[in-house]
Structure formats: structure tokens, C-alpha cells
Enzyme design. Structure first.
Site, PDB file in Angstrom:
ATOM      1  N   HIS A  90       2.641   6.962  -7.872  1.00  0.00           N
ATOM      2  CA  HIS A  90       1.455   7.401  -8.044  1.00  0.00           C
ATOM      3  C   HIS A  90       1.752   9.245  -8.127  1.00  0.00           C
ATOM      4  CE1 HIS A  90      -1.463   4.319  -6.444  1.00  0.00           C
ATOM      5  NE2 HIS A  90      -1.285   4.094  -7.663  1.00  0.00           N
ATOM      6  N   ASN A 148      -2.516   2.090 -11.847  1.00  0.00           N
ATOM      7  CA  ASN A 148      -3.033   0.967 -11.145  1.00  0.00           C
ATOM      8  C   ASN A 148      -2.556  -0.412 -12.162  1.00  0.00           C
ATOM      9  OD1 ASN A 148      -4.196  -1.076  -9.506  1.00  0.00           O
ATOM     10  ND2 ASN A 148      -6.177   0.156  -9.323  1.00  0.00           N
ATOM     11  N   ASP A 153      -0.150  26.366 -14.603  1.00  0.00           N
ATOM     12  CA  ASP A 153      -0.867  26.869 -15.982  1.00  0.00           C
ATOM     13  C   ASP A 153      -0.271  26.922 -17.154  1.00  0.00           C
ATOM     14  OD1 ASP A 153      -3.144  27.490 -17.573  1.00  0.00           O
ATOM     15  OD2 ASP A 153      -3.452  29.683 -16.321  1.00  0.00           O
ATOM     16  N   HIS A 190     -13.831  -2.417  -8.429  1.00  0.00           N
ATOM     17  CA  HIS A 190     -12.911  -1.556  -7.836  1.00  0.00           C
ATOM     18  C   HIS A 190     -12.826  -1.477  -6.610  1.00  0.00           C
ATOM     19  CE1 HIS A 190     -10.161   2.087  -7.335  1.00  0.00           C
ATOM     20  NE2 HIS A 190     -11.261   2.232  -6.260  1.00  0.00           N
ATOM     21  N   VAL A 191     -11.659  -1.786  -6.130  1.00  0.00           N
ATOM     22  CA  VAL A 191     -11.400  -1.755  -4.360  1.00  0.00           C
ATOM     23  C   VAL A 191     -10.323  -0.681  -4.314  1.00  0.00           C
ATOM     24  CG1 VAL A 191     -12.115  -4.109  -4.263  1.00  0.00           C
ATOM     25  CG2 VAL A 191      -9.526  -3.574  -4.659  1.00  0.00           C
ATOM     26  N   ASP A 201       1.413   5.107   1.386  1.00  0.00           N
ATOM     27  CA  ASP A 201       0.084   4.526   1.064  1.00  0.00           C
ATOM     28  C   ASP A 201       0.146   3.035   1.110  1.00  0.00           C
ATOM     29  OD1 ASP A 201      -0.779   7.217   0.676  1.00  0.00           O
ATOM     30  OD2 ASP A 201      -1.155   6.874  -1.539  1.00  0.00           O
ATOM     31  N   HIS A 261       6.026   5.597  -3.677  1.00  0.00           N
ATOM     32  CA  HIS A 261       5.608   4.818  -4.732  1.00  0.00           C
ATOM     33  C   HIS A 261       5.300   5.653  -5.829  1.00  0.00           C
ATOM     34  CE1 HIS A 261       2.024   6.296  -2.540  1.00  0.00           C
ATOM     35  NE2 HIS A 261       1.318   6.198  -3.731  1.00  0.00           N
ATOM     36  N   HIS A 314      -1.787  12.452   5.247  1.00  0.00           N
ATOM     37  CA  HIS A 314      -2.541  11.999   4.127  1.00  0.00           C
ATOM     38  C   HIS A 314      -3.969  12.069   4.404  1.00  0.00           C
ATOM     39  CE1 HIS A 314       1.002   9.538   2.620  1.00  0.00           C
ATOM     40  NE2 HIS A 314       1.454  10.519   2.808  1.00  0.00           N
ATOM     41  N   HIS A 345      -6.005   1.764  -0.091  1.00  0.00           N
ATOM     42  CA  HIS A 345      -5.562   2.183   1.029  1.00  0.00           C
ATOM     43  C   HIS A 345      -6.373   1.365   2.176  1.00  0.00           C
ATOM     44  CE1 HIS A 345      -4.175   6.234  -0.391  1.00  0.00           C
ATOM     45  NE2 HIS A 345      -5.098   5.928  -1.452  1.00  0.00           N
ATOM     46  N   ASP A 370      -0.928   6.938   6.984  1.00  0.00           N
ATOM     47  CA  ASP A 370      -1.905   7.544   6.065  1.00  0.00           C
ATOM     48  C   ASP A 370      -3.451   7.298   6.709  1.00  0.00           C
ATOM     49  OD1 ASP A 370      -3.445   7.465   3.694  1.00  0.00           O
ATOM     50  OD2 ASP A 370      -3.301   5.498   3.121  1.00  0.00           O
TER      51      ASP A 370
END
Length: 558
Positions: free
Chosen positions: A79, A237, A446, A367-368, A166, A77, A393, A371, A198
Site C-alpha cells: 500500500h 485492493n 509539489d 466495503h470492509v 497492517d 505490504h 499507525h 484493519h 497497528d
């Protein structure tokens, strides 16, 4: 023709290069004979000890050393903790990259920012199967906090391996597409050799609430707000973004988006049809001045208190386009990632000082998690029914707790392996075990530097941040090694020189006496002189201040 020597038992090696004993930078290699495929290549964000570091990616030198064997990369996915290292990986590995459309859409944006071509990216949809050498990799739709999330069924000559990616089991997903339970069960019925699952929420009992629950709370907050609403959430999200937009439409508000990553994801997701935004709802941030506060909703980055994020700059009254006004409602639609609590708390305090009403915390229902919690994890195990199991994970405690859960479900403890980054986990039809290790760890980013900052540099940065630096400049006559000028001492971050004249004078005397002793002892090597000055002055300063500043002697000759 078999890739194995005659008489050798078939085996496949699983080599996690990131994501074990930590949250983030997920990366796992699967090797069969002389063929390798890679699942995910993510990043992690630096902790408080990594001063000045921008990003952390896995050390993937093992893959570079075996680049000719790497057949393909598969992404679960979009993320950052699963695709964030891809620009760096793709500079080194020349192989196809497979992922679902939104995943590759987000990745393409990251690649462009880093000057990397996306020609190797090949979009596939859930349900498709891709062949890479001896591997056949099947994409199975699951729910997560971003669309196009998949689990992978990796069919190999040794047996089938399932990598969950996930996931959560959301019975009422925002996009109306629940997890493909039927296919997971079918694969389980056919027999699964190994499950990699996960472990992020293994400590949470019960089920993870549906994302739609957040939509109800957002509707309530939008209806109750008298003035402007500012919502901070993760840019990736997409389901949450859709519900914010839906709430804005319902309350007749225009929506402005700020934060580079947020703008990029909204543009990509809306262009690809994953984000439904009615015409005329989305406006530029500069246009918000044409509407009353009650008609405006702003979606922004900064839910984790990141120092340079849009919400943090607003809370510090440093944002060029948005100033927090009394009566604003700020909704932080996320929970702090471990280590970010202090930054988030500081941002919330500043928002309150500016007169905003701040809505935050899981108990507020805004928020939920994306996972699976314990009961969903149990359900995944029941669907797959693997012969062997390897938790992935999560921090080390998460992996241990996941092993215990698997044993509660009836698995033999000898069939469960807790590995670490760099472990080589060999699996045959009848056994599983760790056979060795490869190079693994952190590569620090960096600025434009990749891996050029290591533990020594970080140690120096920590010392500079704690005790400061003293620079000693002295000029020596090369003919007789007498002092021609100096020593001059410059202090930064150690003491304020004008208020510490006695200490500085003593430091100069100590340097002079040290150099005199060196001359009497016929010590003339520059490196030896510098070491003598550093050691002697360090002892003196510690005696006087109980501090250990970095001491940098500069010796010149005439």
C-alpha cells in the site's frame, strides 16, 4: 565482536519517522549500535490546508545522515502509505530492499515512474528469514486488503521485536490463506521483548468482517443492475478487484479498467498470478462501445473523490472516454478517509444529477476494512504476549486507546510507551523509555520539487487563496528619488478593479504619500521603501475592506 562499549547494557532504539499521531506515511527505524534497519517508507495525501501539494512523505534526514549505518529496508505490504516514499528514499540510501513478490512488483512500477532502479529489490516469501547485520527479520503471513501482507519478527541481540504491519484476522480470506496463527503463537511462546501493533481500528468494537462478505454484496448488485456497472475502489485492493471480476464473469460482463494506478496494479497482479482473469473478460475501454451497457463493467479509481481521478472526472462530465448515462449503477466500494468526505459527497451528488444509481456507505455491505478491530487486536496481544508495547499507525487518540486496551489485558502502564514521530525509544531487556528525539516531520512533494515547499510557502498560498494579491509597480528617478512613473496597481483575487476605482485611487494616493515621506526622511534603501509601502498600504486596505491581501511592491529605477 560486540558493537557496544564494555559494561554498557544492551539496548535497541526504535525511531518512528512517520505513522504516529497520523494516518499514513509509516516509517520506523530500528538501531542497534552502529546498525540500522528500516521498516516501511510510506506517503500520505495532502489535507485541505496543503494547497497545491501532491504528496507528503516523512522527513528522513536522520537516515540520510546515517546512511552508512542503514543495512536494509523491509516492507510489510504494497500500500502507498507503506511504500509510497520508497522512490525518494532509494535515491538517498544504497541498501537492499526486502519484500514479498507483489509488494516489490507494485514498488517496481513506482520506481520506474521516478527513474529509480529496482536492482536492490529482493523478493522473499512469507516464512523466510533475512539477516541484516545483527538483525534477523522473519516474514509472517497475515491478512490485509492486499495479498502478500506480512508481520515482521525482528530478532535482535536484545530480544525479539514483533511489528504487526497492517493486519486483520480474516477466517475466510479471498485467496484461502489465513493468517499464520501458529507461527505468531510460537514466537509468543519463545518470548517477545516488544510489540509494535497497528492501531487504526482501535475504536471499532468486535471483529472486522471478512472480505468475502463484500463479494456476496457485489454479486447481488451485479445481478440486479439493468445497465452498465462502474465500480470505484482502491487500486491496490487486489482481493476486491478479484471479487469484482468474479461478479462480472458470473453475470457475463466484460471488464474495462481505467485510471493509471488501477491499470498498473491490474497488469502487475495478473502477470504475477495474484489476480485471476479468464481469457477474453478484460477489454480496452474503447471496445466497450461494441457491447450493450448490460454487458459492461468498469473498474476505476476515484473512491476518495480525488479531483483528478477517473470517477470524479466522469461525475463532472469531463472524462474523455466514459460519460455517465441514466441507468448506470456506480458502486463506491470504499469508505472516505478522514478529510475526504466532502470530495466524495460532491462526487456522489454529481453522479445522481447525471441519472446514475449510486451504491455507497458501509451499511450497504460493499466495503470492509483491512484493519483489525478491537477483538482481533486483543487476540494479537494474547498471541504475542510482549514484555513491552508501543502502539503505532494511528492518530494520537488511537495510540492512547490502544495503550488502555493493553492495560486491560494486564500490561503494566510503565511497560507501554506512546511515542511521536522523531522519538528515540530505547529498549533494554528490563526497561523501555524515550531517551531523546531526532529530526522528523513532513516533506512536501509539489510536482518535481521535493521539500522545497515549506510552511512559509504554504502560508503564502493560503493568504493568496483567501485574500488575493495586490502588485504595486512604481518607477523612481535614481538622481533625486522622485517618482518617474506610477504607481500602477494590479489586483488579482482581491477586488474587481473596474468596480473599485475609488478604493484603487485611494491606494495610489497612499503609496504616493508614503514614498514622499520616505524621500523627505532620506529613506533610499530599496528594501526599506518596499516595507514602508507594504505596511502603509496594508493598513489602508484593512481599514477599508477588513481584508489582508498579499502586497507585492515592485520598485524600478531610471
Amino acid at each position: 565482536m560486540s558493537l557496544l562499549a564494555k559494561g554498557q547494557q544492551k539496548k535497541i532504539s526504535i525511531i518512528p519517522l512517520g505513522g504516529l499521531g497520523e494516518i499514513g506515511k509509516n516509517m520506523t527505524a530500528f538501531r542497534y549500535g552502529e546498525e540500522i534497519i528500516l521498516v516501511d517508507a510510506g506517503l500520505a495525501f495532502p489535507d485541505d490546508e496543503m494547497l497545491g501539494i501532491d504528496l507528503v512523505i516523512p522527513n528522513f534526514s536522520y537516515l540520510v545522515e546515517n546512511k552508512d549505518k542503514v543495512k536494509a529496508i523491509f516492507l510489510t505490504h504494497g500500500h502507498e502509505d507503506h511504500i509510497g516514499a520508497m522512490p525518494y528514499v532509494m535515491k538517498e540510501l544504497n541498501c537492499p530492499v526486502y519484500g514479498c513478490p507483489l509488494t516489490l512488483g507494485i514498488l517496481s512500477g513506482r520506481l520506474r515512474e521516478n527513474g529509480v532502479s529496482d536492482q536492490k529489490c529482493k523478493a522473499v516469501k512469507a516464512g523466510a528469514t533475512v539477516r541484516a547485520g545483527s538483525f534477523r527479520v522473519e516474514f509472517i503471513h497475515v491478512n490485509h486488503s492486499i495479498p502478500d501482507a506480512v508481520s515482521l519478527a525482528i530478532h535482535t541481540p536484545v530480544g525479539t521485536i514483533v511489528h504487526t504491519g497492517d493486519y486483520k484476522f480474516d477466517q475466510t480470506p479471498v485467496d484461502g490463506q489465513p493468517t499464520d496463527f501458529a507461527r505468531l503463537a510460537e514466537i509468543g511462546d519463545k518470548g517477545v521483548l516488544l510489540l509494535l501493533a497497528d492501531s487504526t481500528n482501535i475504536e471499532r468494537p468486535g471483529f472486522t468482517p471478512s472480505e468475502k462478505n463484500v463479494g456476496k454484496t457485489l454479486d447481488e448488485q451485479f445481478r440486479a443492475a439493468k445497465n452498465r456497472i462502474i465500480v470505484a475502489t482502491f487500486s491496490s485492493n487486489v482481493h476486491r478487484l478479484q471479487q469484482v471480476i468474479d461478479a462480472a464473469v458470473m453475470t457475463r460482463r466484460k471488464v474495462a479498467v481505467i485510471g493509471r494506478s488501477m491499470v498498473n496494479v491490474v497488469n502487475i497482479a495478473s502477470e504475477m498470478g495474484y489476480l485471476k482473469i479468464p481469457k477474453g473478460v478484460l477489454i480496452d475501454i474503447d471496445e466497450t462501445r461494441n457491447y450493450s451497457p448490460r454487458q459492461i463493467a468498469i473498474i476505476t479509481t476515484g473512491s476518495q473523490g480525488e479531483p483528478m481521478s477517473a470517477l470524479t472526472r466522469m461525475s463532472n462530465s469531463e472524462h474523455k472516454k466514459v460519460s455517465i448515462m441514466p441507468g448506470d449503477t456506480v458502486i463506491i466500494s470504499a469508505t472516505p478517509i478522514p478529510g475526504n468526505e466532502r470530495g466524495v459527497g460532491h462526487t456522489i451528488d454529481n453522479l445522481y444529477k447525471l441519472g446514475a444509481e449510486v451504491v455507497y456507505g458501509r451499511e450497504r455491505g460493499i466495503h470492509v476494512s483491512g484493519h483489525a478491530s478491537q477483538e482481533e487486536i486483543k487476540m494479537m496481544h494474547r498471541l504475542i504476549r510482549p514484555k513491552f508495547f508501543m502502539p503505532v499507525h494511528g492518530e494520537y487518540r488511537h495510540l492512547v486507546l490502544h495503550k488502555k486496551l493493553a492495560m486491560q489485558l494486564g500490561m503494566n502502564k510503565d511497560n507501554v510507551v506512546i511515542a511521536e514521530n522523531g522519538s528515540v525509544v530505547d529498549v533494554t531487556p528490563n526497561s523501555i523509555g524515550i531517551s531523546g528525539h531526532v529530526t522528523a516531520g513532513k516533506t512536501l512533494i509539489d510536482g518535481l520539487g521535493v521539500g522545497d515547499v515549506g510552511n512559509v510557502v504554504l502560508r503564502d498560498r493560503r493568504q493568496l487563496s483567501q485574500d488575493g494579491i495586490l502588485i504595486v509597480v512604481v518607477t523612481i528617478d535614481h538622481s533625486n528619488y522622485s517618482i518617474a512613473a506610477g504607481p500602477d496597481i494590479v489586483s488579482r483575487g482581491f477586488v474587481y478593479v473596474r468596480e473599485s476605482e475609488e478604493l484603487m485611487e485611494g491606494a495610489r494616493d497612499r503609496v504616493l504619500s508614503t514614498l514622499d515621506k520616505c524621500r523627505e526622511s532620506h529613506v533610499t534603501e530599496w528594501s526599506s521603501l518596499k516595507s514602508a509601502v507594504r505596511d502603509s498600504l496594508g493598513r489602508y486596505l484593512f481599514e477599508k475592506t477588513r481584508r489582508r491581501p498579499m502586497i507585492l511592491p515592485l520598485i524600478m529605477e531610471v
